[in-house]
Scaffold this active site. Sequence first.
Site, PDB file in Angstrom:
ATOM      1  N   SER A 126      68.890  35.860  45.451  1.00 21.59           N
ATOM      2  CA  SER A 126      69.794  35.418  44.386  1.00 21.59           C
ATOM      3  C   SER A 126      69.201  35.620  42.992  1.00 21.59           C
ATOM      4  CB  SER A 126      70.114  33.929  44.539  1.00 21.59           C
ATOM      5  OG  SER A 126      70.363  33.598  45.870  1.00 21.59           O
TER       6      SER A 126
HETATM    7  N1  SAH Z   1      68.135  32.126  47.593  1.00 19.84           N
HETATM    8  C1  SAH Z   1      67.910  33.134  48.598  1.00 19.84           C
HETATM    9  C2  SAH Z   1      69.249  33.771  48.928  1.00 19.84           C
HETATM   10  C3  SAH Z   1      69.320  34.525  50.192  1.00 19.84           C
HETATM   11  S1  SAH Z   1      70.893  35.307  50.515  1.00 19.84           S
HETATM   12  C4  SAH Z   1      66.941  34.141  47.994  1.00 19.84           C
HETATM   13  O1  SAH Z   1      66.833  34.181  46.771  1.00 19.84           O
HETATM   14  O2  SAH Z   1      66.279  34.884  48.715  1.00 19.84           O
HETATM   15  C5  SAH Z   1      71.654  34.220  51.647  1.00 19.84           C
HETATM   16  C6  SAH Z   1      70.985  34.058  52.981  1.00 19.84           C
HETATM   17  O3  SAH Z   1      71.817  33.214  53.776  1.00 19.84           O
HETATM   18  C7  SAH Z   1      70.778  35.333  53.788  1.00 19.84           C
HETATM   19  O4  SAH Z   1      69.432  35.432  54.124  1.00 19.84           O
HETATM   20  C8  SAH Z   1      71.647  35.128  55.049  1.00 19.84           C
HETATM   21  O5  SAH Z   1      71.098  35.707  56.219  1.00 19.84           O
HETATM   22  C9  SAH Z   1      71.676  33.624  55.123  1.00 19.84           C
HETATM   23  N2  SAH Z   1      72.770  33.038  55.899  1.00 19.84           N
HETATM   24  C10 SAH Z   1      74.078  33.410  55.961  1.00 19.84           C
HETATM   25  N3  SAH Z   1      74.768  32.616  56.821  1.00 19.84           N
HETATM   26  C11 SAH Z   1      73.852  31.707  57.305  1.00 19.84           C
HETATM   27  C12 SAH Z   1      73.934  30.616  58.223  1.00 19.84           C
HETATM   28  N4  SAH Z   1      75.081  30.268  58.816  1.00 19.84           N
HETATM   29  N5  SAH Z   1      72.802  29.920  58.485  1.00 19.84           N
HETATM   30  C13 SAH Z   1      71.633  30.251  57.887  1.00 19.84           C
HETATM   31  N6  SAH Z   1      71.500  31.261  57.024  1.00 19.84           N
HETATM   32  C14 SAH Z   1      72.592  31.975  56.717  1.00 19.84           C
END
Ligand code: SAH
Length: 232
Positions: free
Chosen positions: A65
């Site tokens: 993000s």
């Molecule tokens: N703040 C994090 C954002 C990661 S993007 C960063 O800066 O790295 C969002 C993440 O949510 C992804 O890794 C995706 O695999 C995860 N995600 C999506 N659905 C999910 C769920 N039901 N349970 C756990 N993780 C999930």
Amino acid sequence: MTFESRYQILREEMVTHHIQARGVSDERVLAAMRDVPRHVFVPPQHRFRAYEDCAIPLSDNQTASQPFVIALMLQALGLRGDERVLEVGTGSGYQTALLCRLAGQVCSLERRARLAEKAAQTLDQQDCHNIELHLGDGSQGLPDMAPFDAIIVNAAAPALPYPLRIQLNANGGRMILPVGDLHQQYLELVTRAGKRWEIEQMRRVRFAPLIGRYGFKSYDKRENDSDMVAGV
Ligand code: SAH
């Protein structure tokens, strides 16, 4: 000048010009962002952009993000240092490292094994030890570890997932998450007082979908179908 000190200068600049200047004033959030090296959490080929205020591609078609949005979400939680926090969507682990400085105990859930393993490795190298990483569908939360004083969801939900709502501390627990459709969402700040959940709508955002039982359905045929049931 070493790479590390160069990165530190870029990090200071990012916090001052992109985060503080745009209205984030929580000193604890700003200090954590000055401290945590984002470049070690993003893939090597994107390191040079780690301190630009932008989302960065990770593996598995996911993105880390934008730092400003992370800062806004963390500020909204108003953490003081002793809270138990649930993070849904570990991703790169960068925000997890920030949470580990801002709260007492952090449980983070990721559904993609490859991302979870990479994040675990990086967090370990960064000496983040008040963290438990779990693999699974975060839209269902972690009932055995509840209640949580704060919950932060890093992927877009079609509606407030019921299990997360009830896993929030009844005495002022706060949750922040993007709610909307696949194209755009609004950040919602949910505050619980007993059986009342107050919802404040914040800015418009665009996150990747929360895939799971209380999230969106996965359309990716290659994915394990255990978490494709009952999606919205
Ligand atoms: N703040 C994090 C954002 C990661 S993007 C960063 O800066 O790295 C969002 C993440 O949510 C992804 O890794 C995706 O695999 C995860 N995600 C999506 N659905 C999910 C769920 N039901 N349970 C756990 N993780 C999930």
